[in-house]
Enzyme design. Structure first.
Site, PDB file in Angstrom:
ATOM      1  N   GLY A 158       0.748  -1.217   0.022  1.00 17.86           N
ATOM      2  CA  GLY A 158       0.230  -0.026   0.057  1.00 17.86           C
ATOM      3  C   GLY A 158       0.887   1.401   0.072  1.00 17.86           C
ATOM      4  O   GLY A 158       1.930   1.262  -0.719  1.00 17.86           O
ATOM      5  N   SER A 159       0.307   2.308   0.828  1.00 18.76           N
ATOM      6  CA  SER A 159       0.981   3.525   0.745  1.00 18.76           C
ATOM      7  C   SER A 159       2.328   3.415   1.438  1.00 18.76           C
ATOM      8  O   SER A 159       3.173   4.572   1.244  1.00 18.76           O
ATOM      9  CB  SER A 159       0.209   4.489   1.284  1.00 18.76           C
ATOM     10  N   THR A 160       2.846   2.562   2.044  1.00 16.20           N
ATOM     11  CA  THR A 160       3.980   2.400   2.781  1.00 16.20           C
ATOM     12  C   THR A 160       5.215   2.551   1.591  1.00 16.20           C
ATOM     13  O   THR A 160       6.345   2.712   2.025  1.00 16.20           O
ATOM     14  CB  THR A 160       4.336   1.438   3.694  1.00 16.20           C
TER      15      THR A 160
END
Length: 631
Positions: A325-327
């Site tokens: 995801g956004s990590t």
């Protein structure tokens, strides 16, 4: 008359020749026999004396004590404990099944035990002891001793069994020991493995350092009779105990991490020292008790573990693969700056991005407006990364990801590590047989699509970002304690990844604002203790595709879905801000939002980690004292 004398002379001559031949043959045979006797009794007397002695004297191996495992504080986490065993000698019992019936009135003997005993008795000679039960209590031993006259062939032996004082708390790190299999015997040329009852490492550190922990066998010279029955022991030399293994793990922190995750159905968390790669905690839930493996699991116990959909035997920190995801956005940000994209350049986010006939949505339906690189990280704007990824291409993104430890094995000293997946054009063509599409680059840039990573890889990525771009390699072994001294596992500082320091500073500053800034996505999980603040990045990865109808109707909240269809919650963080020492990654499978679920867990873990660090303590009035019971 003359003819008769001639015939007589001929017969006499023939008899004389035969007599001479027979006598010569007898003398030759006698000489050969005498020569052979001389060779056996004089020339080779010593050789045959030794062979005869070996038929009488048997050399047997003795299992050495297995080496202990301790944590970084010196707390024993895997030790040997006295084990009282019941043994059966079928020859002495005569009708051993009746003896087992009487013994069953004192200690439980299951049908599975009886089947195993029958099998073992049929495989060995009648005078060879067969194991009946392990791990007897002192009360059970006493009752068997009292009833010994009614239990012919039954004896008690004191051995050792592997004991894990912290049980399921450390099971995914320590692993377990179990009986030697046929495959082990084939793969490992070690006579010690043939000893009955020997246990070897099958997973975790027990497997990684099995030969180190196993030690060297001792020897026992015993006198045996013609059929192999032991008559007496002549000499005995104890083996060399296995070496002690010291871990990087802090058991108390590990226990805290495990308990902190217990409210979740399936979750994992890793805490690293960013300077050297020491794994301070590695928690995975659900877990399991490692001790029954040493005794031998029943069929029901094995089925319960292997058929559990939450997979308690799997260390999800190294074997769980999740879309980051956004990590993953920090990786794309660094790749963009490396390719000359100005971090101050602004991209407009109206809530979506169009590529051809397809519309790619941002998580904020109304959009974020104009975003630069740091803004995009702080508010986790998807559209910014769609735009940057289209300009970069998947190959440049993948190259940066691998430098930071994603899509490749990070080299931890535990078996079972998965390498995750960072897709490329060649990978898709070779694996799926289809060409790469431009839209796949866009969704890869926000950590979706084919992209997969383990929680450990996320922790390593974070550590390499905040330690100045050093390629730390995570490890759980701190040192091996040998007779000649302590041998540390890390002997040199990690090398540089060659990422410009100014690029790292821009990303790290944005990660600080994610938690400390008023518009950061993890501001609700900030640490309000001076000197202990954390930075980080939230992530929420979808496990299903949201249809246009669902998006229009607004019916795609996690709470409205079955558990297995909910999003994964992720967070990567570091502390303290300004002088990072620890990195943390948390993944809660199907947990929902990263900011609401994973970030608070990481906050608590980083507080507890700093609380346990002597360097963070500033006396009774310092920030740690203010924590009180927190953590």
């Amino acid at each position: 008359m003359e003819r008769s004398r001639n015939e007589e002379q001929t017969r006499y001559s023939s008899f004389s020749r035969r007599s001479l031949l027979l006598g010569g043959g007898m003398l030759l045979g006698l000489g050969t026999l005498v020569g052979r006797l001389y060779q056996l009794q004089v020339v080779e007397a010593e050789r045959y004396r030794l062979l005869a002695e070996n038929n009488r004297i048997s050399m047997r191996l003795l299992a050495p004590p297995r080496g202990e495992i301790i944590d970084r504080q010196g707390i024993p986490v895997a030790i040997n404990r006295q084990n009282y065993q019941v043994l059966l000698v079928a020859e002495q019992a005569r009708n051993y099944r009746q003896v087992l019936d009487r013994l069953g009135g004192i200690v439980e003997i299951t049908e599975a035990d009886r089947e195993r005993i029958d099998r073992d008795v049929s495989r060995v000679r009648s005078f060879v002891p067969v194991r009946v039960r392990d791990n007897l209590s002192w009360d059970q031993v006493s009752r068997i001793a009292v009833n010994a006259p009614e239990l012919p062939g039954i004896s008690i032996e004191v051995g050792e069994t592997r004991h894990y004082p912290f049980g399921a708390v450390l099971s995914h790190i320590l692993g377990y020991v179990a009986a030697v299999s046929e495959r082990d015997l084939i793969e490992q040329n070690d006579p010690l493995l043939q000893l009955p009852g020997l246990r070897i490492g099958k997973s975790g550190i027990e497997r990684t350092h099995d030969e180190t922990l196993r030690g060297a066998a001792g020897t026992s010279q015993v006198e045996v009779n013609a059929v192999g029955r032991v008559m007496q022991e002549l000499t005995r030399e104890e083996g060399q105990p296995g070496h002690m293994v010291e871990l990087t793990v802090d058991t108390m922190l590990q226990n805290y991490a495990q308990q902190r995750l217990m409210g979740e159905r399936s979750a994992s968390a890793v805490v690293l020292d960013v300077t050297n790669g020491d794994v301070l905690a590695m928690a995975s839930v659900p877990s399991y008790d490692p001790e029954p493996f040493g005794r031998g699991l029943t069929a029901a116990q094995w089925r319960a573990l292997t058929e559990d959909p939450l997979n308690p035997l799997s260390n999800k920190c190294i074997a769980g693969a999740y879309a980051p995801g956004s990590t993953f956005k920090m990786v794309v940000a660094l790749a963009a700056m490396e390719q000359g994209i100005d971090p101050g350049e602004r991209v407009f986010c109206p809530g979506y991005y169009e590529l051809g006939n397809h519309r790619f949505h941002c998580w904020s339906r109304g959009g974020h407006g104009h975003m630069n690189l740091q803004d995009s990280l702080i508010q986790s704007c998807d559209v910014y990364y769609y735009d940057v990824a289209r300009r970069l291409g998947i190959e440049r993104i993948a190259a940066m990801a691998r430098r930071l430890g994603m899509g490749v094995p990070v080299g931890i000293d535990l078996p079972g590590e998965r390498e995750g997946l960072v897709p490329t054009e060649d990978w898709k063509l070779a694996t799926i047989g289809e060409r790469w599409q431009g839209g796949e680059t866009l969704i890869s840039a926000i950590g979706q699509g084919f992209m997969l990573s383990t929680p450990l890889q996320l922790a390593v990525m974070t550590a390499r970002l905040v330690n100045g771009g050093r390629a730390v390699v995570p490890h759980v072994t701190r040192a091996i304690h040998r007779p000649g001294g302590i041998e540390p596992t890390v002997k040199a500082p990690p090398p540089s990844l060659g990422i410009p320091e100014r690029h790292l500073d821009i990303v790290v500053e944005a990660m600080e604002e994610v938690v400390l800034g008023r518009r950061g996505t993890a501001r609700g999980a900030r640490i309000d203790l001076p000197g202990l603040e954390m930075g980080g990045k939230t992530g929420t990865s979808q496990v299903r595709r949201i249809s246009a109808a669902e998006r229009a109707a607004g019916v795609f909240r996690n709470e409205d879905l079955p558990w297995h269809r909910r999003d994964h919650a992720l967070f990567v963080g570091f502390a303290p801000v300004g002088r990072p020492r620890y990195a943390c990654a948390v993944v809660v499978a199907h947990g929902g939002g990263g900011s609401a679920v994973a970030a608070p867990i990481a906050r608590d873990l980083l507080i507890e980690t700093q609380r346990r660090d002597p360097a963070s303590r500033e006396g009774p009035s310092g920030p740690i004292a203010a924590l009180g019971g927190q953590g």
